[in-house]
Write a protein that holds these residues in place. Sequence first.
Motif, mmCIF file in Angstrom:
data_model
loop_
_atom_site.group_PDB
_atom_site.id
_atom_site.type_symbol
_atom_site.label_atom_id
_atom_site.label_comp_id
_atom_site.label_asym_id
_atom_site.label_seq_id
_atom_site.Cartn_x
_atom_site.Cartn_y
_atom_site.Cartn_z
ATOM 1 N N PRO A 221 3.682 1.416 -4.652
ATOM 2 C CA PRO A 221 3.196 2.441 -5.584
ATOM 3 C C PRO A 221 4.223 3.539 -5.875
ATOM 4 O O PRO A 221 4.153 4.167 -6.940
ATOM 5 C CB PRO A 221 1.968 3.009 -4.855
ATOM 6 N N LYS A 222 5.168 3.756 -4.963
ATOM 7 C CA LYS A 222 6.148 4.827 -5.141
ATOM 8 C C LYS A 222 7.359 4.394 -5.960
ATOM 9 O O LYS A 222 7.966 5.193 -6.656
ATOM 10 C CB LYS A 222 6.621 5.335 -3.777
ATOM 11 N N VAL A 223 7.731 3.104 -5.857
ATOM 12 C CA VAL A 223 8.968 2.647 -6.503
ATOM 13 C C VAL A 223 8.704 1.812 -7.752
ATOM 14 O O VAL A 223 9.606 1.600 -8.564
ATOM 15 C CB VAL A 223 9.838 1.848 -5.513
ATOM 16 N N GLY A 224 7.484 1.280 -7.911
ATOM 17 C CA GLY A 224 7.179 0.437 -9.061
ATOM 18 C C GLY A 224 7.376 -1.034 -8.759
ATOM 19 O O GLY A 224 8.090 -1.415 -7.819
ATOM 20 N N THR A 225 6.760 -1.874 -9.577
ATOM 21 C CA THR A 225 6.773 -3.313 -9.311
ATOM 22 C C THR A 225 8.116 -3.974 -9.593
ATOM 23 O O THR A 225 8.373 -5.078 -9.124
ATOM 24 C CB THR A 225 5.690 -4.010 -10.154
ATOM 25 N N LYS B 288 0.807 -1.216 0.000
ATOM 26 C CA LYS B 288 0.000 0.000 0.000
ATOM 27 C C LYS B 288 0.846 1.275 0.000
ATOM 28 O O LYS B 288 0.449 2.279 -0.603
ATOM 29 C CB LYS B 288 -0.926 -0.001 1.213
ATOM 30 N N ASN B 289 2.007 1.241 0.660
ATOM 31 C CA ASN B 289 2.756 2.483 0.879
ATOM 32 C C ASN B 289 4.094 2.569 0.141
ATOM 33 O O ASN B 289 4.603 3.672 -0.047
ATOM 34 C CB ASN B 289 3.017 2.678 2.376
ATOM 35 N N ILE B 290 4.657 1.430 -0.222
ATOM 36 C CA ILE B 290 6.002 1.441 -0.808
ATOM 37 C C ILE B 290 5.965 1.134 -2.299
ATOM 38 O O ILE B 290 6.523 1.873 -3.124
ATOM 39 C CB ILE B 290 6.921 0.448 -0.076
#
Length: 276
Positions: A237-241, A233-235
């Motif tokens: 989305p910011k760095v990508g899969t 939920k928090n990490i």
Amino acid sequence: MLKVVRYIPWRQLGYVCLGLLVLVGIGMLMSLVKKKDTAQACVSMKVIVEGKETFIDQHDISDLVNKTFGNVVGKPLKDIPTDRIERALMELPYVSSAEIYADMDGVLQIVVQQREVILRIVNGAGKEYYIDTKGAKVPVTLKYVPHVLVANGNIREGYEKPLDTIRTQLVKDLVTIVEQVKDDPLWSNQIVQLYVDDQQDIEIIPRVGTQPLVLGNAAKLDEKLDRLEIFYKNILPKVGTGAYEKVNVKYDGQIICERRDGWMLDSLQMKLKMNN
């Protein structure tokens, strides 16, 4: 004399007589039914297979009965070895319970409950088997492939005979994980597979993202899944899969993310305050 007759409790006496007549009637009826049962021949055999799996079907059960005990249709019901048939059905590795009885019309009713499997194991030697809800090992068959999670990798525990119990803590942990996530709306959809690495750590192969998620074992599983949920939920989305090679939550209060170039992202290697 008339005075004596007047005081006889005729109503109560009538109830007593009526009760005796009913008891006599029931006794006669039961004796007739019993006599009919001893002479009643089996007119047909009805097989009911219950359960969500389809390892076996009605034809498998009827074929086993007829081949092992002969054609039961036409035999007197008293000559059909129902106890032996039940024991023979219970020896099938896919059967959890079996009940046999004859109804008033002479139909032999066979009710079979199938085992429900929750996990498929493929050990390090390539040997495959299922684990059912009671913790028993069930053989793999080509006839039916249930939709359950698969665990593979460095699993040493093998399969010797049907319905063996689990021996190692590793396989017990795999079962615990499956039981925990199978009804969870998030993890039942997100977990594609379980993998055991060379260090005997259990990893989740996720549906979203390419990085394995290291659980270690099933200890404190709720907390580990909570930290993985924070990661999604928090990490993520910011760095990508594709940012991380591996995500590790086996250590208490930590999310350790390993980048693909091999170094750790220190800002995520922290103790989490779950109440925040």
